[in-house]
Each structure stands twice: as C-alpha cells, then as structure tokens.
Motif scaffolding. Structure first.
Motif, PDB file in Angstrom:
ATOM      1  N   PHE A  38       0.675  -1.124   0.002  1.00  0.00           N
ATOM      2  CA  PHE A  38      -0.001   0.112   0.051  1.00  0.00           C
ATOM      3  C   PHE A  38       0.941   1.117  -0.008  1.00  0.00           C
ATOM      4  O   PHE A  38       0.532   2.259  -0.690  1.00  0.00           O
ATOM      5  N   ALA A  39       2.020   1.169   0.775  1.00  0.00           N
ATOM      6  CA  ALA A  39       2.947   2.521   0.742  1.00  0.00           C
ATOM      7  C   ALA A  39       3.532   2.605  -0.845  1.00  0.00           C
ATOM      8  O   ALA A  39       3.345   3.711  -1.215  1.00  0.00           O
ATOM      9  N   VAL A  40       3.816   1.584  -1.539  1.00  0.00           N
ATOM     10  CA  VAL A  40       4.256   1.659  -2.747  1.00  0.00           C
ATOM     11  C   VAL A  40       3.212   2.527  -3.732  1.00  0.00           C
ATOM     12  O   VAL A  40       3.236   3.268  -4.356  1.00  0.00           O
ATOM     13  N   HIS A  41       1.933   1.737  -3.447  1.00  0.00           N
ATOM     14  CA  HIS A  41       0.692   2.288  -4.268  1.00  0.00           C
ATOM     15  C   HIS A  41       0.418   3.703  -3.879  1.00  0.00           C
ATOM     16  O   HIS A  41       0.107   4.425  -4.886  1.00  0.00           O
ATOM     17  N   THR A  68     -11.338  12.105  -3.268  1.00  0.00           N
ATOM     18  CA  THR A  68     -11.978  10.968  -2.496  1.00  0.00           C
ATOM     19  C   THR A  68     -10.917   9.772  -2.517  1.00  0.00           C
ATOM     20  O   THR A  68     -10.674   9.082  -1.451  1.00  0.00           O
ATOM     21  N   LEU A  69     -10.153   9.387  -3.520  1.00  0.00           N
ATOM     22  CA  LEU A  69      -9.009   8.579  -3.692  1.00  0.00           C
ATOM     23  C   LEU A  69      -8.150   8.796  -2.410  1.00  0.00           C
ATOM     24  O   LEU A  69      -7.619   7.865  -2.005  1.00  0.00           O
ATOM     25  N   VAL A  70      -7.770   9.985  -2.447  1.00  0.00           N
ATOM     26  CA  VAL A  70      -6.520  10.572  -1.393  1.00  0.00           C
ATOM     27  C   VAL A  70      -7.327  10.135   0.052  1.00  0.00           C
ATOM     28  O   VAL A  70      -6.605   9.582   0.932  1.00  0.00           O
ATOM     29  N   GLY A  71      -8.585  10.521   0.138  1.00  0.00           N
ATOM     30  CA  GLY A  71      -9.021  10.162   1.373  1.00  0.00           C
ATOM     31  C   GLY A  71      -9.061   8.781   1.843  1.00  0.00           C
ATOM     32  O   GLY A  71      -9.087   8.292   2.945  1.00  0.00           O
ATOM     33  N   ASP A  72      -9.428   7.758   0.622  1.00  0.00           N
ATOM     34  CA  ASP A  72      -9.532   6.553   0.814  1.00  0.00           C
ATOM     35  C   ASP A  72      -8.116   5.958   1.353  1.00  0.00           C
ATOM     36  O   ASP A  72      -8.211   5.171   2.328  1.00  0.00           O
ATOM     37  N   VAL A 107     -10.175  -2.014   0.484  1.00  0.00           N
ATOM     38  CA  VAL A 107      -9.201  -1.878  -0.412  1.00  0.00           C
ATOM     39  C   VAL A 107      -9.613  -2.316  -1.902  1.00  0.00           C
ATOM     40  O   VAL A 107      -9.348  -1.543  -2.938  1.00  0.00           O
ATOM     41  N   TRP A 108     -10.347  -3.279  -1.878  1.00  0.00           N
ATOM     42  CA  TRP A 108     -10.855  -3.530  -3.152  1.00  0.00           C
ATOM     43  C   TRP A 108     -11.813  -2.575  -3.852  1.00  0.00           C
ATOM     44  O   TRP A 108     -11.633  -2.240  -4.927  1.00  0.00           O
ATOM     45  N   GLN A 109     -12.615  -2.060  -3.088  1.00  0.00           N
ATOM     46  CA  GLN A 109     -13.559  -0.788  -3.186  1.00  0.00           C
ATOM     47  C   GLN A 109     -12.682   0.348  -3.976  1.00  0.00           C
ATOM     48  O   GLN A 109     -12.905   1.026  -4.821  1.00  0.00           O
ATOM     49  N   HIS A 110     -11.561   0.690  -3.086  1.00  0.00           N
ATOM     50  CA  HIS A 110     -10.592   1.740  -3.407  1.00  0.00           C
ATOM     51  C   HIS A 110     -10.027   1.391  -4.816  1.00  0.00           C
ATOM     52  O   HIS A 110     -10.184   2.257  -5.715  1.00  0.00           O
ATOM     53  N   ASP A 116     -12.374   3.145 -12.046  1.00  0.00           N
ATOM     54  CA  ASP A 116     -13.518   3.834 -12.641  1.00  0.00           C
ATOM     55  C   ASP A 116     -12.996   5.188 -13.058  1.00  0.00           C
ATOM     56  O   ASP A 116     -13.309   5.835 -13.935  1.00  0.00           O
ATOM     57  N   LEU A 117     -11.996   5.759 -12.004  1.00  0.00           N
ATOM     58  CA  LEU A 117     -11.574   7.139 -12.567  1.00  0.00           C
ATOM     59  C   LEU A 117     -10.636   6.938 -13.849  1.00  0.00           C
ATOM     60  O   LEU A 117     -11.114   7.948 -14.571  1.00  0.00           O
ATOM     61  N   LEU A 118      -9.754   6.150 -13.932  1.00  0.00           N
ATOM     62  CA  LEU A 118      -9.080   6.153 -15.081  1.00  0.00           C
ATOM     63  C   LEU A 118      -9.824   5.695 -16.126  1.00  0.00           C
ATOM     64  O   LEU A 118      -9.558   6.198 -17.350  1.00  0.00           O
ATOM     65  N   HIS A 119     -10.897   5.296 -16.068  1.00  0.00           N
ATOM     66  CA  HIS A 119     -11.754   4.846 -17.354  1.00  0.00           C
ATOM     67  C   HIS A 119     -12.419   6.064 -17.677  1.00  0.00           C
ATOM     68  O   HIS A 119     -12.571   6.585 -18.829  1.00  0.00           O
ATOM     69  N   GLU A 120     -12.820   6.922 -16.671  1.00  0.00           N
ATOM     70  CA  GLU A 120     -13.675   8.151 -16.945  1.00  0.00           C
ATOM     71  C   GLU A 120     -12.356   9.141 -17.385  1.00  0.00           C
ATOM     72  O   GLU A 120     -12.661   9.862 -18.470  1.00  0.00           O
TER      73      GLU A 120
END
Length: 130
Positions: A38-41, A68-72, A107-110, A116-120
C-alpha cells in the motif's frame, strides 16, 4: 509486492482457522506485506509525478474524485494501523478476522474507484477537453 498480491495474501491468511496457533503470525505477516504494498501504491499515485498528478493534468474535471481517492488512502492506513494494533493486543481471533475482512473490502473498493476514475479520464470522450 503489488497491491493485488497484498490483498490476496491477506485473504489467504484470514482463511487460517482461528484455533490454529499460526493464525496470528500469518495475519501479522499479511498485514506487514499489505502495508508495504500500500505504501508503494500511495507513492505511485500521490507522488509529485504520480498517477493522480497525471490524471489532474489530463482531466482536471476529475479533481473531486482524486480527493476521494486520497481520502481512501488515509482511511486504509488507519484500518491497517488498527488491525496491526489488534494483533499485538489480546483481541479475539474472530474479531481480528472480521476487521481484516472489512479492510480487504475497503481496499478492493478503493481499487475499483481508481479503475473507474481512469476509465472516466481516458476512455470517456467529452468532445475536446484538454
């Protein structure tokens, strides 16, 4: 280790029977691996030349979703730290398993929100946005 591998390692570890003396050790090891992945991510996404900076440059309309992703990330870090604390304390193994399972889902939801963001950002044609 990649984030997916960290998630899978955690899934495998919590399948250990709670009565097995190796349960705590396996889950502790899986938490350490997931934290490392997760640190690498986080570095690859939030870093100055990371994925989120690139998305922001390419699709500024998505800035709220990036927040939102940063909040995740903060939420997952907190959950990882809590789980690690429970493992070092005297918490029932079944409660640890439930917390680990909840973390895995988070983590799966994140990851899905990120996909979804990349697709958008890169697959949706809005007619000339720069």
């Amino acid at each position: 280790m990649e984030l997916l591998g960290g998630i899978q390692g955690m899934q495998h570890a919590i399948q250990t029977p709670v009565g097995d003396p190796a349960f705590g050790t396996r889950v502790s090891h899986a938490v350490a691996q997931l934290k490392e992945a997760f640190a690498v991510h986080v570095e690859e996404t939030e870093g100055p030349s990371g994925l989120y900076a690139e998305v922001l440059d390419d699709a500024p309309r998505l800035a709220p979703y990036l927040s939102t992703l940063v909040g995740d990330h903060r939420s997952v870090w907190n959950a990882l730290d809590e789980l690690e604390g429970r493992l070092s304390g005297r918490h029932p193994a079944e409660a640890v398993r439930r917390d680990a399972d909840r973390l895995i889902r988070e983590v799966w939801q994140h990851r899905q929100r990120g996909a979804d963001l990349l697709h958008e950002a890169y697959e949706t044609d809005l007619g000339g946005e720069t």
